[in-house]
Scaffold this motif. Structure first.
Motif, PDB file in Angstrom:
ATOM      1  N   UNK A   1      49.019  42.314  30.054  1.00 51.59           N
ATOM      2  CA  UNK A   1      48.644  44.141  29.349  1.00 51.59           C
ATOM      3  C   UNK A   1      48.993  44.620  27.768  1.00 51.59           C
ATOM      4  N   UNK A   2      49.399  43.774  26.909  1.00 51.41           N
ATOM      5  CA  UNK A   2      50.089  44.449  26.200  1.00 51.41           C
ATOM      6  C   UNK A   2      48.485  44.749  25.303  1.00 51.41           C
ATOM      7  N   UNK A   3      48.154  43.902  24.876  1.00 53.72           N
ATOM      8  CA  UNK A   3      46.946  44.477  24.232  1.00 53.72           C
ATOM      9  C   UNK A   3      46.495  46.165  24.836  1.00 53.72           C
TER      10      UNK A   3
ATOM     11  N   UNK B   1      40.282  36.026  32.666  1.00 56.09           N
ATOM     12  CA  UNK B   1      41.345  35.687  32.845  1.00 56.09           C
ATOM     13  C   UNK B   1      42.660  36.188  32.256  1.00 56.09           C
ATOM     14  N   UNK B   2      43.116  37.535  32.155  1.00 56.55           N
ATOM     15  CA  UNK B   2      44.213  37.468  31.182  1.00 56.55           C
ATOM     16  C   UNK B   2      44.901  37.895  31.907  1.00 56.55           C
ATOM     17  N   UNK B   3      45.152  38.566  33.308  1.00 59.08           N
ATOM     18  CA  UNK B   3      46.472  38.138  34.118  1.00 59.08           C
ATOM     19  C   UNK B   3      45.579  37.999  35.481  1.00 59.08           C
ATOM     20  N   UNK B   4      46.939  37.639  36.365  1.00 57.24           N
ATOM     21  CA  UNK B   4      45.949  37.873  38.285  1.00 57.24           C
ATOM     22  C   UNK B   4      46.729  38.570  38.930  1.00 57.24           C
ATOM     23  N   UNK B   5      46.363  39.532  39.477  1.00 59.15           N
ATOM     24  CA  UNK B   5      47.642  40.214  40.674  1.00 59.15           C
ATOM     25  C   UNK B   5      47.984  39.749  41.714  1.00 59.15           C
TER      26      UNK B   5
END
Length: 69
Positions: free
Chosen positions: A4-6, A51-55
């Motif tokens: 989540x940096x961007x 697909x930036x992250x998977x909770x």
């Protein structure tokens, strides 16, 4: 680097500055609800589809409640 940096260093501040500058007459709590709803119910599902992250053990309503600027 977290996924989540961007979001934290580009989209989040720009959105908050936009709401502050162009919608200055709106009550701050309404702006917070608007921003929280947008980030939780629109931006987070889009980032999951990309697909930036998977909770893991994460609920979308928890994101809504924790996303107030």
């Amino acid at each position: 680097m977290p996924a989540n940096f961007p979001w934290n260093f580009s989209l989040l501040p720009v959105t908050v500055m936009f709401l502050h500058q162009y919608k200055s007459g709106i009550h701050p709590l309404f702006k917070a609800l608007l921003f929280g709803g947008f980030s939780a119910f629109v931006a987070e599902p889009i980032s999951q589809m990309a697909d930036l992250y998977h909770p893991v053990h994460w609920n979308i309503y928890i994101r809504f409640l924790s996303s107030y600027p």
